[in-house]
Design a protein around this motif. Structure first.
Motif, PDB file in Angstrom:
ATOM      1  N   ASN A   8      52.266  49.936  23.446  1.00 52.52           N
ATOM      2  CA  ASN A   8      51.113  50.108  22.829  1.00 52.52           C
ATOM      3  C   ASN A   8      50.240  48.590  23.997  1.00 52.52           C
ATOM      4  O   ASN A   8      50.855  47.832  24.100  1.00 52.52           O
ATOM      5  CB  ASN A   8      51.326  49.525  21.951  1.00 52.52           C
ATOM      6  CG  ASN A   8      50.132  49.363  20.441  1.00 52.52           C
ATOM      7  OD1 ASN A   8      49.643  48.397  21.219  1.00 52.52           O
ATOM      8  ND2 ASN A   8      50.788  49.084  19.448  1.00 52.52           N
ATOM      9  N   GLN A   9      48.483  49.216  23.810  1.00 48.87           N
ATOM     10  CA  GLN A   9      48.036  48.058  24.636  1.00 48.87           C
ATOM     11  C   GLN A   9      47.762  47.567  24.031  1.00 48.87           C
ATOM     12  O   GLN A   9      46.953  46.315  24.490  1.00 48.87           O
ATOM     13  CB  GLN A   9      46.557  49.014  25.033  1.00 48.87           C
ATOM     14  CG  GLN A   9      45.798  49.519  24.096  1.00 48.87           C
ATOM     15  CD  GLN A   9      46.686  50.759  23.441  1.00 48.87           C
ATOM     16  OE1 GLN A   9      47.605  51.084  23.279  1.00 48.87           O
ATOM     17  NE2 GLN A   9      44.964  51.439  22.830  1.00 48.87           N
ATOM     18  N   LYS A  10      47.910  46.980  22.503  1.00 44.60           N
ATOM     19  CA  LYS A  10      47.565  45.729  21.891  1.00 44.60           C
ATOM     20  C   LYS A  10      48.721  45.065  21.526  1.00 44.60           C
ATOM     21  O   LYS A  10      49.767  45.074  22.083  1.00 44.60           O
ATOM     22  CB  LYS A  10      47.791  45.879  20.235  1.00 44.60           C
ATOM     23  CG  LYS A  10      47.663  44.888  19.063  1.00 44.60           C
ATOM     24  CD  LYS A  10      46.074  44.334  19.142  1.00 44.60           C
ATOM     25  CE  LYS A  10      45.639  43.616  18.200  1.00 44.60           C
ATOM     26  NZ  LYS A  10      45.388  41.946  19.586  1.00 44.60           N
ATOM     27  N   GLY A  11      48.013  43.133  22.118  1.00 41.97           N
ATOM     28  CA  GLY A  11      49.181  42.114  22.512  1.00 41.97           C
ATOM     29  C   GLY A  11      49.465  41.573  21.477  1.00 41.97           C
ATOM     30  O   GLY A  11      49.809  41.759  20.754  1.00 41.97           O
ATOM     31  N   GLY A  12      50.943  41.376  21.573  1.00 40.87           N
ATOM     32  CA  GLY A  12      52.190  40.633  20.485  1.00 40.87           C
ATOM     33  C   GLY A  12      52.197  41.326  19.570  1.00 40.87           C
ATOM     34  O   GLY A  12      52.189  40.844  18.909  1.00 40.87           O
ATOM     35  N   VAL A  13      53.050  42.637  20.291  1.00 41.63           N
ATOM     36  CA  VAL A  13      53.169  43.639  18.765  1.00 41.63           C
ATOM     37  C   VAL A  13      54.556  43.528  18.804  1.00 41.63           C
ATOM     38  O   VAL A  13      55.422  44.267  17.803  1.00 41.63           O
ATOM     39  CB  VAL A  13      52.340  44.956  18.449  1.00 41.63           C
ATOM     40  CG1 VAL A  13      50.568  44.511  18.351  1.00 41.63           C
ATOM     41  CG2 VAL A  13      52.450  45.959  19.653  1.00 41.63           C
ATOM     42  N   GLY A  14      55.368  43.314  20.193  1.00 41.79           N
ATOM     43  CA  GLY A  14      56.391  43.111  19.618  1.00 41.79           C
ATOM     44  C   GLY A  14      57.531  44.631  20.170  1.00 41.79           C
ATOM     45  O   GLY A  14      58.579  44.366  20.361  1.00 41.79           O
ATOM     46  N   LYS A  15      56.823  45.263  21.579  1.00 38.27           N
ATOM     47  CA  LYS A  15      56.702  45.407  22.159  1.00 38.27           C
ATOM     48  C   LYS A  15      57.833  45.291  23.330  1.00 38.27           C
ATOM     49  O   LYS A  15      59.506  46.026  23.323  1.00 38.27           O
ATOM     50  CB  LYS A  15      56.153  45.569  24.021  1.00 38.27           C
ATOM     51  CG  LYS A  15      54.753  46.838  23.075  1.00 38.27           C
ATOM     52  CD  LYS A  15      53.730  46.785  24.510  1.00 38.27           C
ATOM     53  CE  LYS A  15      53.253  45.668  24.977  1.00 38.27           C
ATOM     54  NZ  LYS A  15      52.377  44.607  23.951  1.00 38.27           N
ATOM     55  N   THR A  16      58.381  43.743  24.009  1.00 37.08           N
ATOM     56  CA  THR A  16      59.384  43.400  24.910  1.00 37.08           C
ATOM     57  C   THR A  16      60.396  43.166  23.763  1.00 37.08           C
ATOM     58  O   THR A  16      62.141  43.417  24.052  1.00 37.08           O
ATOM     59  CB  THR A  16      58.893  42.282  24.744  1.00 37.08           C
ATOM     60  OG1 THR A  16      57.885  41.733  26.324  1.00 37.08           O
ATOM     61  CG2 THR A  16      59.502  41.403  25.972  1.00 37.08           C
ATOM     62  N   THR A  17      59.580  42.504  22.485  1.00 37.87           N
ATOM     63  CA  THR A  17      61.116  41.794  21.789  1.00 37.87           C
ATOM     64  C   THR A  17      61.642  43.379  21.318  1.00 37.87           C
ATOM     65  O   THR A  17      63.358  43.143  20.720  1.00 37.87           O
ATOM     66  CB  THR A  17      60.893  41.352  20.447  1.00 37.87           C
ATOM     67  OG1 THR A  17      60.186  40.305  20.619  1.00 37.87           O
ATOM     68  CG2 THR A  17      62.067  41.642  19.041  1.00 37.87           C
ATOM     69  N   THR A  18      60.756  44.923  20.368  1.00 36.86           N
ATOM     70  CA  THR A  18      61.954  46.005  20.999  1.00 36.86           C
ATOM     71  C   THR A  18      62.717  46.723  21.915  1.00 36.86           C
ATOM     72  O   THR A  18      63.587  46.576  21.822  1.00 36.86           O
ATOM     73  CB  THR A  18      60.891  47.102  20.017  1.00 36.86           C
ATOM     74  OG1 THR A  18      60.324  46.344  19.271  1.00 36.86           O
ATOM     75  CG2 THR A  18      61.296  48.461  20.330  1.00 36.86           C
ATOM     76  N   SER A  19      62.054  46.429  23.013  1.00 40.56           N
ATOM     77  CA  SER A  19      62.459  47.459  24.430  1.00 40.56           C
ATOM     78  C   SER A  19      63.972  46.438  24.482  1.00 40.56           C
ATOM     79  O   SER A  19      65.026  47.155  24.863  1.00 40.56           O
ATOM     80  CB  SER A  19      61.815  46.774  24.980  1.00 40.56           C
ATOM     81  OG  SER A  19      60.749  47.428  25.491  1.00 40.56           O
ATOM     82  N   VAL A  20      64.453  45.212  24.853  1.00 39.57           N
ATOM     83  CA  VAL A  20      64.919  44.255  24.552  1.00 39.57           C
ATOM     84  C   VAL A  20      66.367  44.336  23.796  1.00 39.57           C
ATOM     85  O   VAL A  20      67.593  44.944  23.338  1.00 39.57           O
ATOM     86  CB  VAL A  20      65.028  42.994  25.224  1.00 39.57           C
ATOM     87  CG1 VAL A  20      66.470  41.649  24.451  1.00 39.57           C
ATOM     88  CG2 VAL A  20      64.289  42.069  25.825  1.00 39.57           C
ATOM     89  N   ASN A  21      65.158  44.508  22.278  1.00 33.18           N
ATOM     90  CA  ASN A  21      67.002  44.285  21.190  1.00 33.18           C
ATOM     91  C   ASN A  21      67.145  46.297  21.016  1.00 33.18           C
ATOM     92  O   ASN A  21      68.121  46.594  20.372  1.00 33.18           O
ATOM     93  CB  ASN A  21      66.874  43.930  19.675  1.00 33.18           C
ATOM     94  CG  ASN A  21      66.225  41.920  20.611  1.00 33.18           C
ATOM     95  OD1 ASN A  21      67.828  41.416  20.439  1.00 33.18           O
ATOM     96  ND2 ASN A  21      64.935  41.940  19.794  1.00 33.18           N
ATOM     97  N   LEU A  22      66.456  46.777  21.204  1.00 36.87           N
ATOM     98  CA  LEU A  22      66.614  48.152  21.002  1.00 36.87           C
ATOM     99  C   LEU A  22      67.923  48.734  21.753  1.00 36.87           C
ATOM    100  O   LEU A  22      68.289  49.228  21.850  1.00 36.87           O
ATOM    101  CB  LEU A  22      65.215  49.342  21.058  1.00 36.87           C
ATOM    102  CG  LEU A  22      65.853  51.044  20.685  1.00 36.87           C
ATOM    103  CD1 LEU A  22      66.303  50.596  19.259  1.00 36.87           C
ATOM    104  CD2 LEU A  22      64.643  51.240  20.884  1.00 36.87           C
ATOM    105  N   ALA A  23      67.658  48.266  23.699  1.00 37.67           N
ATOM    106  CA  ALA A  23      68.594  48.687  23.997  1.00 37.67           C
ATOM    107  C   ALA A  23      70.029  48.549  23.976  1.00 37.67           C
ATOM    108  O   ALA A  23      71.297  48.851  24.314  1.00 37.67           O
ATOM    109  CB  ALA A  23      68.217  48.521  25.480  1.00 37.67           C
ATOM    110  N   ALA A  24      69.708  47.248  23.756  1.00 37.93           N
ATOM    111  CA  ALA A  24      71.212  45.846  23.554  1.00 37.93           C
ATOM    112  C   ALA A  24      71.984  46.712  22.532  1.00 37.93           C
ATOM    113  O   ALA A  24      72.913  47.059  21.838  1.00 37.93           O
ATOM    114  CB  ALA A  24      70.795  44.581  22.717  1.00 37.93           C
ATOM    115  N   ALA A  25      70.836  47.212  20.290  1.00 33.43           N
ATOM    116  CA  ALA A  25      71.564  48.022  19.534  1.00 33.43           C
ATOM    117  C   ALA A  25      72.148  49.116  19.979  1.00 33.43           C
ATOM    118  O   ALA A  25      73.180  49.704  20.339  1.00 33.43           O
ATOM    119  CB  ALA A  25      70.756  47.831  18.827  1.00 33.43           C
TER     120      ALA A  25
END
Ligand SMILES: Nc1ncnc2c1ncn2[C@@H]1O[C@H](COP(=O)(O)OP(=O)(O)OP(=O)(O)O)[C@@H](O)[C@H]1O
Ligand SMILES: Nc1ncnc2c1ncn2[C@@H]1O[C@H](COP(=O)(O)OP(=O)(O)OP(=O)(O)O)[C@@H](O)[C@H]1O
Ligand SMILES: [Mg+2]
Ligand SMILES: [Mg+2]
Lengths: 268, 268
Positions: A8-25
């Motif tokens: 998502n080219q918009k900043g601060g929408v949870g890309k990193t939080t999603t990448s990390v926690n989705l992979a972890a899940a």
């Protein structure tokens, strides 16, 4: 193996939080997952407590063939690994701009590596549609689009649609938008409800036209605002390590199940 | 005339919300303010209800000398104007990369324009430290750094410090960080309190060394989380037009008074 770019080219929408926690899940459900940090700001790496120095092997070294994936990779848990980033990636966009096939450098690097034992590769992208993100788009099959249900979210959608269309036509015919995930959601606000319905409507319209977005799904799961998700990175942990009983953990767990179910449907 | 770049390479920390509402607050206090949208995603322009087509005059045309500032500028209220952006700016970083003095293109364009009647020029920057942001850094005297009190906020600080140091040494000796403004603040959370104290400490340490950050102030005002701030853009309005009695309006009004007071102190 399923390869997903979190974009998502918009900043601060949870890309990193999603990448990390989705992979972890997903890894918690028994899948082997690799997080690929493609942001020069290295937030996915920092989230997991990995602070690379400039001389440590990173995804940049893998892309420029100075290092193998195996050497740069860091094991987080038995089923979860990270290919970390560092500030050197910032130079990559300039340096690689004049290379032949500059949008395929990541794909080629991954193709050369033995990654078959992974079920999921999740690429965390920076807030732009520049060369690094284009490299992600040619290296994966699926896009996961985290969106904060705020006004400007919709504006980014049509621009992202154009970019993915172009990439799918010219550079990667397998590419499609698999799913949109509403993040940082405050479910009882009118703004949230309005944006949600606009996004649904947008995807409905897109499904009528042949394009990478034709089968895009708005996931039922909403990632609710939960301060635990913002606290976990300060301990270098995933939400499942930091606060396994929180709403954040519960929501990412459900999102992972939905995404995994999508994968099995598509491959039938 | 005071020229302020609103900068933070971290995405979604309130740069645009701050650029628009701070300029609006200053204009409400009687100062003439110009918002300069330097983000290819044009969020400051969209926030004010301005949707430029590709052929409309934008800051890109001003930078490439196809248009004057006077022609591209849009009046929002008698004391508030906008120099809008559109998607053409996305090409700018690539196109201008090989120009001689590529970091000074914006400064030169502004120097050629009659801007003395403005008391404040506020430049909204994209979430990166690339060529557009560098152009902002050479065109202004002051930096305003909005920060969300989350963990990764601190990581960006040291990288931003290095960049501003380099710019101040080589490209713009007048540059300094005037102020840090904590945004999207949830005042009763432990994370917020911890990051606030880390930021204070960081600025304390920086004040001991001669650098653009030596006199950087952490503003007393906190911009609290307030859904009204997220709703205003969907009506194309500043917070003062949309919800003048909200916490959002109150907080940005206070921040504007603090920043204006800093300006008057510095010029003595
Ligand atoms: N559901 C949530 N609830 C509360 N805080 C969240 C949530 N999701 C993310 N955050 C926090 O919000 C901030 C922005 O999230 P994140 O960094 O994941 O976004 P991003 O899209 O990767 O940003 P960037 O564009 O800078 O890469 C972070 O501090 C993160 O910890
Ligand atoms: N104090 C606040 N309370 C609630 N919502 C806010 C607040 N400040 C900003 N927002 C909303 O949060 C989102 C991100 O803010 P904004 O776009 O201003 O950040 P940004 O730093 O300019 O992002 P980018 O890095 O993409 O340029 C927007 O939807 C905005 O409306
Ligand atoms: Mg990120
Ligand atoms: Mg912005």
């Amino acid at each position: 193996m399923r390869k997903i770019a979190v974009i998502n080219q918009k900043g601060g929408v949870g890309k990193t939080t999603t990448s990390v926690n989705l992979a972890a899940a997903l890894s918690g459900h028994g899948h082997r997952a690799l997080i690929l940090d493609l942001d020069p700001q290295a937030h996915a790496s920092l989230h997991l407590g990995i602070h690379l120095g400039e001389d440590d092997a990173s995804v940049y070294d893998v892309m420029t063939q100075r290092s193998s994936v195996a050497d740069a990779m860091i094991r987080i848990t038995p089923k979860l690994a990270l290919l970390p980033a560092n500030i050197n990636l910032a130079a990559a966009e300039m340096e690689l701009a004049s290379e032949v096939g500059r949008e395929f450098i990541l794909r080629d690097a991954l193709d050369r590596s033995y990654l078959d034992l992974y079920d999921y590769i999740i690429v965390d992208c920076p807030p732009s549609l520049g060369l690094l993100t284009l490299n992600a788009l040619t290296a994966v099959d699926d896009i996961l689009l985290p969106m904060q249900p705020h006004y400007l979210a919709l504006h980014g959608l049509s621009q992202l649609l154009q970019t993915t269309d172009l990439v799918a036509k010219r550079l990667n015919t397998d590419l499609r938008l698999a799913a949109v995930l509403l993040t940082m959601s405050e479910p009882n606000t009118r703004l949230c409800a309005e944006v949600e319905s606009d996004v649904s409507e947008f995807l409905q319209t897109a499904s009528a036209v042949e394009s990478p977005w034709q089968h895009a799904r708005l996931l039922d799961t909403r990632i609710r605002k939960n301060i635990k998700l913002a606290e976990a990175p300060s301990f270098g942990q995933t939400i499942f390590q930091y606060a396994p009983d929180s709403n954040g953990a519960c929501d990412y767990d459900r999102a992972a199940k939905e995404i995994d179910a999508l994968a099995r449907v598509d491959s039938e």
